[in-house]
Design an enzyme around this catalytic site. Structure first.
Site, PDB file in Angstrom:
ATOM      1  N   GLU A 240      -6.295   3.310  -3.984  1.00 23.98           N
ATOM      2  CA  GLU A 240      -6.765   4.444  -4.775  1.00 23.98           C
ATOM      3  C   GLU A 240      -7.275   3.967  -6.130  1.00 23.98           C
ATOM      4  O   GLU A 240      -6.620   3.126  -6.759  1.00 23.98           O
ATOM      5  CB  GLU A 240      -5.648   5.465  -4.983  1.00 23.98           C
ATOM      6  CG  GLU A 240      -6.121   6.720  -5.684  1.00 23.98           C
ATOM      7  CD  GLU A 240      -5.014   7.748  -5.927  1.00 23.98           C
ATOM      8  OE1 GLU A 240      -5.314   8.825  -6.449  1.00 23.98           O
ATOM      9  OE2 GLU A 240      -3.857   7.471  -5.585  1.00 23.98           O
ATOM     10  N   HIS A 373       2.655   1.356 -10.669  1.00 23.28           N
ATOM     11  CA  HIS A 373       4.015   1.891 -10.718  1.00 23.28           C
ATOM     12  C   HIS A 373       4.402   2.649  -9.449  1.00 23.28           C
ATOM     13  O   HIS A 373       5.501   2.479  -8.948  1.00 23.28           O
ATOM     14  CB  HIS A 373       4.235   2.775 -11.946  1.00 23.28           C
ATOM     15  CG  HIS A 373       4.091   2.034 -13.235  1.00 23.28           C
ATOM     16  ND1 HIS A 373       4.804   0.902 -13.528  1.00 23.28           N
ATOM     17  CD2 HIS A 373       3.278   2.240 -14.300  1.00 23.28           C
ATOM     18  CE1 HIS A 373       4.466   0.451 -14.711  1.00 23.28           C
ATOM     19  NE2 HIS A 373       3.535   1.239 -15.207  1.00 23.28           N
ATOM     20  N   MET A 375       2.621   4.762  -5.691  1.00 21.82           N
ATOM     21  CA  MET A 375       1.467   5.198  -4.916  1.00 21.82           C
ATOM     22  C   MET A 375       1.944   5.962  -3.705  1.00 21.82           C
ATOM     23  O   MET A 375       2.834   5.521  -2.982  1.00 21.82           O
ATOM     24  CB  MET A 375       0.620   3.985  -4.494  1.00 21.82           C
ATOM     25  CG  MET A 375      -0.591   4.351  -3.660  1.00 21.82           C
ATOM     26  SD  MET A 375      -1.735   5.428  -4.566  1.00 21.82           S
ATOM     27  CE  MET A 375      -2.604   6.201  -3.205  1.00 21.82           C
ATOM     28  N   GLU A 376       1.299   7.127  -3.463  1.00 23.35           N
ATOM     29  CA  GLU A 376       1.779   8.104  -2.482  1.00 23.35           C
ATOM     30  C   GLU A 376       1.256   7.889  -1.079  1.00 23.35           C
ATOM     31  O   GLU A 376       1.206   8.823  -0.297  1.00 23.35           O
ATOM     32  CB  GLU A 376       1.382   9.503  -2.954  1.00 23.35           C
ATOM     33  CG  GLU A 376      -0.122   9.806  -2.895  1.00 23.35           C
ATOM     34  CD  GLU A 376      -0.885   9.488  -4.162  1.00 23.35           C
ATOM     35  OE1 GLU A 376      -2.017   9.963  -4.313  1.00 23.35           O
ATOM     36  OE2 GLU A 376      -0.329   8.767  -5.017  1.00 23.35           O
ATOM     37  N   ASN A 377       0.857   6.686  -0.700  1.00 26.23           N
ATOM     38  CA  ASN A 377       0.255   6.458   0.619  1.00 26.23           C
ATOM     39  C   ASN A 377       0.963   7.254   1.714  1.00 26.23           C
ATOM     40  O   ASN A 377       2.189   7.314   1.754  1.00 26.23           O
ATOM     41  CB  ASN A 377       0.326   4.977   0.988  1.00 26.23           C
ATOM     42  CG  ASN A 377      -0.269   4.089  -0.072  1.00 26.23           C
ATOM     43  OD1 ASN A 377      -1.406   4.232  -0.437  1.00 26.23           O
ATOM     44  ND2 ASN A 377       0.544   3.176  -0.570  1.00 26.23           N
ATOM     45  N   HIS A 409       7.169  13.307  -7.955  1.00 26.65           N
ATOM     46  CA  HIS A 409       5.713  13.358  -8.100  1.00 26.65           C
ATOM     47  C   HIS A 409       5.026  12.810  -6.851  1.00 26.65           C
ATOM     48  O   HIS A 409       4.114  13.439  -6.296  1.00 26.65           O
ATOM     49  CB  HIS A 409       5.295  12.550  -9.328  1.00 26.65           C
ATOM     50  CG  HIS A 409       3.823  12.584  -9.613  1.00 26.65           C
ATOM     51  ND1 HIS A 409       3.262  13.461 -10.496  1.00 26.65           N
ATOM     52  CD2 HIS A 409       2.795  11.860  -9.098  1.00 26.65           C
ATOM     53  CE1 HIS A 409       1.950  13.273 -10.537  1.00 26.65           C
ATOM     54  NE2 HIS A 409       1.634  12.297  -9.695  1.00 26.65           N
ATOM     55  N   GLU A 410       5.482  11.656  -6.377  1.00 26.78           N
ATOM     56  CA  GLU A 410       4.822  11.036  -5.221  1.00 26.78           C
ATOM     57  C   GLU A 410       5.070  11.846  -3.945  1.00 26.78           C
ATOM     58  O   GLU A 410       4.184  11.935  -3.079  1.00 26.78           O
ATOM     59  CB  GLU A 410       5.317   9.597  -5.049  1.00 26.78           C
ATOM     60  CG  GLU A 410       5.077   8.700  -6.251  1.00 26.78           C
ATOM     61  CD  GLU A 410       3.651   8.748  -6.761  1.00 26.78           C
ATOM     62  OE1 GLU A 410       2.715   8.786  -5.937  1.00 26.78           O
ATOM     63  OE2 GLU A 410       3.449   8.754  -7.989  1.00 26.78           O
ATOM     64  N   GLU A 432      -3.281  15.654  -8.713  1.00 26.87           N
ATOM     65  CA  GLU A 432      -2.409  15.100  -9.755  1.00 26.87           C
ATOM     66  C   GLU A 432      -1.774  16.193 -10.605  1.00 26.87           C
ATOM     67  O   GLU A 432      -0.621  16.073 -11.008  1.00 26.87           O
ATOM     68  CB  GLU A 432      -3.204  14.135 -10.632  1.00 26.87           C
ATOM     69  CG  GLU A 432      -3.714  12.890  -9.921  1.00 26.87           C
ATOM     70  CD  GLU A 432      -2.604  12.018  -9.352  1.00 26.87           C
ATOM     71  OE1 GLU A 432      -1.425  12.246  -9.684  1.00 26.87           O
ATOM     72  OE2 GLU A 432      -2.930  11.112  -8.562  1.00 26.87           O
TER      73      GLU A 432
END
Length: 970
Positions: A240, A373, A375-377, A409-410, A432
């Site tokens: 991303e 920090h 990442m929401e993969n 958040h993720e 976001e």
């Protein structure tokens, strides 16, 4: 006609061999240039797609299309390309968006990084791969564009049209005449000998190779780290926003979703992870006889390329079942991750957003170093271990809560971003902003006694109000749809995250919770596995509003919300309490009188929640520049402190906002500073630390603290000391009765109220630190007690939120004995965070000779020479240290420049000159530093010092007015 001539020339055999060699070299050069021009080898019709074993094991070809050059560790710019410029006629490759000729349906992707545990890479690593992309043609075209950067193309074929109903069996082949790269726009271009047919499907078969770099954190990257004394390496991905094209040729735009079948070839001692569960494994042998493991994964849901994820590592795999759900994680030994927290978050979000997540719970992996920090993969969330893991002995409450927020958040992204993806990056706030909003909602849901409004204001909204203003900043949602890659990366900012979250919160606020959740459920269900725009969201909110009659709005939801998302800044609302007239105007930094920049399109439709005499009133809307509220008896708004107590009448969040708004408005010329100061008269009754923090941030500024010659601060000292007693007594009692309450508990109990410790280290530091700075005897004594207990018995940990202050005043009130204790601790610790904390504390000494010794150690003695903390700048930032650092530089500036670089000298000029107010002072500083800097640096420094001077003069006028008011009211 005469006979043919026999004229010519003769050369020796040696010369002939030399000429032959030159001709051969010329031909080779021409061949290489032809390859660099952009041709890609075509596969003969009988060949199988992809790489053979022999080709896969060979070195990268000479004809590298753009290659990325390793960067110095300090560099952050994109690598340069080695492809020479080749002129091409204007065409679709000049556009920043892909043409709509092809729609990707499915990727079969295979990656083979040559990572071996017995031969760890030194900086870079070869990887090869192949991808078969099934596409549907929408417009007849003989030119195919897709994204590709930093890869060498080995082979390219186009098969098709595919026969529907026969398992996509091919019925033909479209010859590829040429493959070349448009480097500036990051495209691979395939030139075909005949056009593709609209409505037909085809398969693009591409083989490629590239390099992975350790210091390059986009695309595929290496983590080389030491674990228990052993050097190890892992490979991971960060795609991303636009880095999938760095790894494999693809259609790298968020709206071009497809399914993926991923295969990773890796060394048998490693495990491979991707978005989906492992489907199977087999063994592959290379040309050297080495065996490799081939791991295949199940088919993914429809998702954009930026969510594709790969990891190759030797981590332990943990599988366990909690609450009937299987939990999977890859983790290094000896650390723990909040799995229970993750399950709780899902149990909250599932009923809120409704559409079932296609996979029970994604894998989580913690990397030793991950610049992003988190990442929401989809199916494989990646974190830096510093924001996910705790050592078993760690009891840092703040860090635990920080982890909860980041994980929330993720996980929120699994719906906002993964399940429903924005059409284009101009609406990135849809993922976001909502993920940021729900991270706070999740924490509040599981801790209902938290002061949710105060926490959101302090950590989110306050930052937006401080940075967002008309004319300068950008809107949350951008109408432009064409961005360069660098411009897309710049969208990951405060306005996307925090202002986006504030927009979602405002929407939830003027609707009721049922309407808000209902609309979101409808939106997510409709666009699951697809893409949406901002207007799609508004349409579903409007549908929910139209289905009820309780909530009445002055305009459509689109008109209301577009007024906030499509323009920068925010309005200042003014109410005339005599006439009841409300008006709005944009907020400007340093408002100029009679400025008339408001146009007909610069108004907001503003929901106004208000309180009259302590009672909440009905919602009022301001949908034009001015409006009559039909109310003129706002007795409470006069804030008559002499007639009644403010604290019980006005809720905490409103006291917080009133204080913050008043000082911000006075700083920018909307109201007088005296008006803001009037609001502080009640502070002797204020018992909320979060409100006191806002007061102290606005009154006890860094410039004020560092300017020891500013006599205007003394009335302020007396004024604040008189009002601090209540909050200090509450605060110090808690510390003395249970010093670990600030560290071990999730919440701090303070006068029967619960306070979130999220990011509250700053609150405690400011309150505790200011009390000591003001000279409050009990604060100084408590600091000394806590410091002494820690020195005598190191197991008596100083509470983390106030450790900075206690260490600082332990040194400030002590002698060289205490300083040497911290130096010894500094020398023996291996934790970078603790080293920084100790270095700052050692700069708090009031003894010039100790500070001088500190700086000498910094430029000449280990362990300081192996640490990047700039000790000279730290010393110069303190009250006494500014003058000590200046004297130190007279004889040591060359050593300082060598140790920390020329930029450090420039930073020191600004630190030493931070209180200048005259041109004479600037001249003196310039003379002092003239032989230390180059000419271009001296010019820029002079301009910066002029700016500092002008800012200080403005602040001095404000300080004089404050001092006059304080003298009258002390």
């Amino acid at each position: 006609m005469g006979p043919p001539s026999n004229s010519g020339f003769y050369v020796s055999r040696a010369v002939a061999l030399l000429l032959a060699g030159l001709v051969a070299a010329l031909l080779l050069a021409l061949a290489v240039l032809a390859a660099l021009y952009g041709h890609c080898a075509r596969v003969p019709p009988s060949g199988l797609p992809g790489l053979g074993d022999s080709e896969a094991e060979s070195s990268p070809p000479l004809r590298q299309k753009p290659t990325r050059t390793p960067k110095p560790s300090s560099a952050r710019e994109l690598p340069v390309t080695t492809t020479p410029s080749v002129w091409r006629p204007p065409g679709p490759w000049d556009q920043l968006r892909l043409p709509p000729w092809l729609v990707p349906l499915h990727y079969d992707l295979e990656l083979w990084p040559r990572l071996r545990p017995d031969h760890l890479p030194a900086g870079s690593l070869l990887f090869t791969g192949r991808v078969n992309i099934t596409v549907r043609c929408t417009v007849a075209t003989s030119r195919l564009l897709l994204h590709s950067l930093f890869q060498d193309c080995e082979r390219a074929e186009v098969r098709g049209p595919l026969s529907p109903g026969t398992g996509n069996a091919t019925v033909g082949r479209v010859p590829v005449d040429d493959v070349w790269f448009a480097v500036d726009t990051e495209y691979m271009v395939l030139e075909l000998s005949e056009p593709l047919k609209p409505g037909s499907s085809y398969e693009l078969q591409l083989s490629f190779s590239g390099l992975v770099y350790e210091d390059f954190k986009e695309g595929l990257f290496l983590n080389v780290y030491t674990d228990q004394g052993e050097r190890r390496a892992l490979l991971a991905s960060q795609l991303e926003p636009t880095f999938a094209r760095y790894v494999f040729p693809c259609f790298d735009e968020p709206a071009l979703k497809a399914t993926f079948n991923i295969t990773i070839i890796h060394h048998p001692s490693y495990v491979a992870l991707s978005n989906m569960p492992k489907l199977g494994q087999s063994v592959k042998e290379d040309v050297n006889g080495s065996k490799w493991t081939v791991t295949t994964f199940s088919t993914t849901p429809h998702m954009p390329t930026y969510l594709v994820a790969f990891v190759i590592c030797d981590y332990d795999h943990v599988n366990r079942t909690e609450r009937g759900k299987e939990v999977s994680e890859e983790d290094s030994v000896g650390k723990e991750e909040c799995t229970g927290c993750r399950l709780f978050i899902y149990s909250f979000l599932h009923p809120v957003v409704m559409p079932a997540y296609p996979k029970s719970i994604p894998n989580i992996i913690a990397l030793p170093s991950f610049d992003n920090h988190a990442m929401e993969n989809w199916g494989l969330m990646i974190f830096d271990e510093s924001v996910l893991l705790l050592e078993p002995k760690d009891q840092l409450t703040e860090k635990k809560i920080l982890i909860s927020y980041i994980v929330s958040h993720e996980i929120g992204h699994q719906w906002f971003g993964n399940l429903v993806t924005m059409n284009w990056w101009n609406n990135i706030w849809l993922k976001e902003g909502f993920a940021s909003y729900f991270e706070f909602e999740v924490i509040n849901y599981f801790n209902p006694k938290l002061p949710r409004n105060e926490v959101f204001f302090s950590n989110i909204l306050h930052n937006v109000l401080r940075e967002d203003h008309a004319l300068v900043t950008r809107a949350v949602a951008l109408k432009v749809e064409h961005f360069k890659t660098s411009e897309i990366e710049e969208l990951y900012d405060l306005f996307t995250y925090s202002k986006g979250a504030s927009m979602a919160r405002m929407l939830s606020g003027f609707l009721n919770e049922h309407l808000f959740v209902s609309a979101l459920k409808s939106y997510l269900k409709t666009f699951s596995y697809s893409n949406a725009e901002q207007d799609d969201l508004w349409r579903h909110f409007q549908m929910a509003i139209d289905d009820q009659s309780t909530v009445i709005l002055p305009a459509t939801i689109k008109k209301i919300m577009d007024s906030w998302t499509h323009q920068s800044g925010f309005p200042v609302i003014t109410l005339n309490v005599s006439t009841g007239i409300m008006k709005q105007e944009p907020f400007y930094l340093e408002k100029v009188k009679n400025r008339t920049l408001l146009t007909s399109n610069d108004t907001w439709i503003v929901p106004i929640l208000w309180i009259k005499n302590g009672t909440t009133q009905s919602l009022v809307w301001l949908d034009q520049r001015s409006s009559n509220s039909n109310q003129s008896d706002f007795n409470w708004i006069k804030l008559n402190f002499h007639e009644w107590s403010w604290t019980p009448a006005i809720p905490v969040i409103h006291r917080l906002q009133l204080i913050d708004d008043a000082f911000s408005l006075s700083k920018n010329n909307y109201i007088e500073i005296e008006t803001a100061l009037e609001l502080t008269k009640y502070l002797a009754e204020e018992d909320e630390i979060i409100v006191w923090h806002t007061v102290l941030v606005n009154l006890v500024t860094r410039d004020l603290v560092s300017d020891v010659n500013n006599y205007d601060i003394y009335p302020l000292l007396k004024y604040l000391l008189k009002r601090l007693n209540l909050i200090w007594n509450i605060y110090s009692t808690i510390i003395r009765e249970n010093v670990l309450a600030l560290q071990d508990d999730y919440l701090v109990v303070m006068q029967n109220k619960l306070f979130s410790l999220t990011f509250l280290q700053e609150y405690h530091w400011k309150t505790f630190g200011t009390a000591c700075w003001l000279g409050l005897e009990d604060c100084l004594q408590l600091s000394k007690e806590l410091f002494t207990k820690w020195v005598d018995h190191p197991e008596n940990e100083i509470p983390y939120p106030i450790k900075d202050v206690v260490l600082c005043y332990g040194i400030a009130l002590g002698s060289d004995k205490e300083w040497d204790i911290l130096l010894n601790t500094y020398t023996n610790t291996t934790k970078e965070e603790e080293k920084i904390q100790l270095a700052y504390a050692m700069s708090c000494s009031k003894d010039p000779w100790i500070l001088n010794r500190f700086m000498e150690y910094a430029i000449s003695t280990s362990p300081f020479t192996s640490n990047e903390t700039n000790v000279i700048e730290i010393v110069a930032a303190s009250e006494v240290g500014r003058y000590v650092a200046k004297d130190f530089l007279v004889n040591n500036w060359q050593a300082v420049s060598k140790r920390y670089g020329t930029q450090s000298l420039i930073n020191l000029i600004y630190a030493i000159g931070r209180a200048i107010t005259t041109d004479l002072q600037i001249v003196e500083l310039q003379q002092f530093f003239s032989n230390m800097l180059e000419e271009h640096s001296r010019i820029s420094v002079h301009a910066k010092l002029q700016t500092i001077k002008n800012e200080n003069l403005k602040n001095k006028k404000q300080s004089a007015r404050m001092a006059a008011w304080l003298r009258r009211n002390t």
